[in-house]
Design an enzyme around this catalytic site. Structure first.
Site, short mmCIF file in Angstrom:
data_model
loop_
_atom_site.label_atom_id
_atom_site.label_comp_id
_atom_site.label_asym_id
_atom_site.label_seq_id
_atom_site.Cartn_x
_atom_site.Cartn_y
_atom_site.Cartn_z
N ASN A 120 1.13 2.81 10.96
CA ASN A 120 0.31 3.28 12.07
C ASN A 120 0.56 2.39 13.28
OD1 ASN A 120 -1.48 1.46 10.10
ND2 ASN A 120 -2.09 1.02 12.22
N HIS A 177 -5.71 -9.48 -2.16
CA HIS A 177 -5.89 -9.76 -0.74
C HIS A 177 -7.06 -10.72 -0.56
CE1 HIS A 177 -4.17 -5.69 -1.03
NE2 HIS A 177 -3.55 -5.96 0.09
N SER A 218 0.81 -1.22 0.00
CA SER A 218 0.00 0.00 0.00
C SER A 218 0.85 1.27 0.00
CB SER A 218 -0.91 0.02 1.24
OG SER A 218 -1.84 -1.02 1.19
N MET A 253 -2.44 -7.49 6.49
CA MET A 253 -3.46 -8.31 5.82
C MET A 253 -2.96 -8.91 4.52
SD MET A 253 -6.51 -5.51 6.33
CE MET A 253 -6.70 -4.66 7.92
N SER A 254 -1.64 -9.11 4.41
CA SER A 254 -1.07 -9.60 3.15
C SER A 254 0.15 -10.46 3.41
CB SER A 254 -0.69 -8.40 2.26
OG SER A 254 0.39 -7.68 2.85
N HIS A 297 -7.36 4.08 6.74
CA HIS A 297 -6.55 3.76 5.58
C HIS A 297 -5.86 5.01 5.05
CE1 HIS A 297 -5.19 1.28 2.30
NE2 HIS A 297 -5.68 2.10 1.41
N TYR A 327 -9.29 -10.37 1.65
CA TYR A 327 -10.49 -9.59 1.96
C TYR A 327 -11.21 -9.06 0.73
CZ TYR A 327 -7.52 -5.35 1.64
OH TYR A 327 -6.65 -4.34 1.22
N GLU A 328 -10.57 -9.13 -0.42
CA GLU A 328 -11.26 -8.74 -1.65
C GLU A 328 -12.18 -9.86 -2.14
OE1 GLU A 328 -8.64 -6.43 -4.57
OE2 GLU A 328 -7.16 -7.42 -3.26
N HIS A 346 -3.61 0.05 -4.71
CA HIS A 346 -2.88 -1.04 -5.36
C HIS A 346 -3.12 -0.96 -6.86
CE1 HIS A 346 -1.52 -3.40 -1.80
NE2 HIS A 346 -2.47 -2.67 -1.24
N ALA A 351 2.60 -2.32 4.10
CA ALA A 351 2.34 -1.35 5.16
C ALA A 351 1.71 -2.13 6.30
CB ALA A 351 1.38 -0.28 4.65
#
Length: 261
Positions: free
Chosen positions: A220, A69, A16, A196-197, A232, A71-72, A47, A99
Site C-alpha cells: 500500500n 511482532h 504478511s 512493523m517487522s 490490513h 505490537y503483539e 501469520h 509487506a
C-alpha cells in the site's frame, strides 16, 4: 534439530500474505511455533506461525511462515527467537520478506523492493541484555543486507524480467498505521519503505554472523501518499496478488546459491 530432515542452509522468513511459498517445499517437515519449547503461537491471522523444513530449488531450507511482532506484546528477544533457532540448526543465510508501505517515488502497491539498509525506530533491540553464545555485542551493521546477495537478486530479477527496486526500510513498532506527518518525517530521514517487522530479525542474524537478504513487497502507499484509507485487508489482497513474483525471485536466488555450492 533432530526432527529436521535436512540441515538447512537458508532460513526464509515469509511476511504478511506471503506464506504460499512454504507450500512448495519438497519433502516438508512442519513444526508449529508452539511445538517448540519457549515459543508462543502467533496472534496475527495472516501469520501461520510454523516452520517448514525441506528443500527448495535443491537448497536445504527452513521456511518460516509467519513471524512475531513487537505490537503483539512480545519482547525483541522473542521476535528474534525464530531467527536464532534457524541459526542454531545450521542456516547461515537469512532471507527476510515483508509487506511494507511505499514512501519513495514510484513504489506503488505490488512493487518488489530490495532492502539496502534500515532505520531501527522500534525502540528495542534483540541484543539488549547478556550476550548470547555465538553472538557479538556490537555487530557491524554497515552492510547489514549483504551486497553480494543483493547483486544476485538483481541479476535474477533481470533474467526473469521482474521489476525490482531498492531502498531503505524504516521499522516502527505499530500496530497502528503511521500518520501522514510521521511518513513525511520518515521520508526526510531517507526511508523508502515502512513496516512493523524485520529489523530485530536482521540485527540478531548479523550479531551471529549470518548473511542477510531483505525484500519488501509494497502492499500500500503510506499515509498521505494516497487518498484511500489504509487497511490490513488491502495489505493482504496485494500480497496475495504479487506473492507469485516474489516467490519467483526467491526461487531464482536459491538456484544461484545451489549453483555456487
Amino acid at each position: 534439530s533432530a526432527r529436521l530432515p535436512v540441515r538447512p542452509r537458508v532460513h526464509i522468513v515469509l511476511g504478511s500474505g506471503l506464506s504460499p511459498l512454504a507450500n512448495g517445499v519438497k519433502d516438508p517437515t512442519m513444526i508449529p511455533f508452539e511445538g517448540i519449547p519457549g515459543m508462543p503461537p502467533t496472534t496475527v491471522a495472516s501469520h501461520a506461525g510454523r516452520f517448514v523444513a525441506g528443500t527448495l530449488e535443491g537448497v536445504p531450507v527452513l521456511v518460516q511462515a509467519g513471524r512475531y511482532h513487537l505490537y503483539e506484546g512480545h519482547s525483541a528477544d522473542t521476535v528474534a527467537a525464530p531467527v536464532r533457532l534457524g541459526r542454531a540448526v545450521g542456516a547461515r543465510v537469512l532471507v527476510v520478506t515483508n509487506a511494507a508501505g511505499g514512501i519513495g517515488s514510484g513504489l506503488g502497491p505490488g512493487s518488489l523492493v530490495l532492502i539496502r539498509d534500515h532505520l531501527n525506530l522500534q525502540g528495542a533491540s534483540p541484543l539488549t541484555g547478556p550476550v548470547r553464545l555465538g553472538e557479538e555485542r556490537f555487530p557491524d551493521m554497515t552492510e547489514a543486507y549483504d551486497p553480494e546477495l543483493r547483486r544476485e537478486a538483481r541479476s535474477v530479477a533481470e533474467a526473469l524480467s521482474l521489476e525490482l527496486g531498492e531502498g531503505v526500510y524504516a521499522g516502527l513498532p505499530g500496530p497502528s498505521f503511521e500518520t501522514p506527518a510521521e511518513i513525511e518525517m520518515l521520508a526526510r530521514f531517507g526511508a523508502d519503505l515502512v513496516g512493523m517487522s524485520t529489523v530485530p530479525e536482521v540485527i540478531a542474524a548479523r550479531a551471529a554472523g549470518s548473511r542477510c537478504l531483505g525484500v519488501s513487497l509494497v502492499s500500500n502507499l503510506a499515509a498521505g501518499r494516497s487518498l484511500r484509507p489504509l487497511s490490513h485487508h488491502e495489505v493482504m489482497e496485494v500480497a496475495q496478488e504479487a506473492g507469485a513474483r516474489l516467490e519467483r525471485l526467491i526461487r531464482g536466488v536459491l538456484g544461484r546459491l545451489a549453483e555456487a555450492g
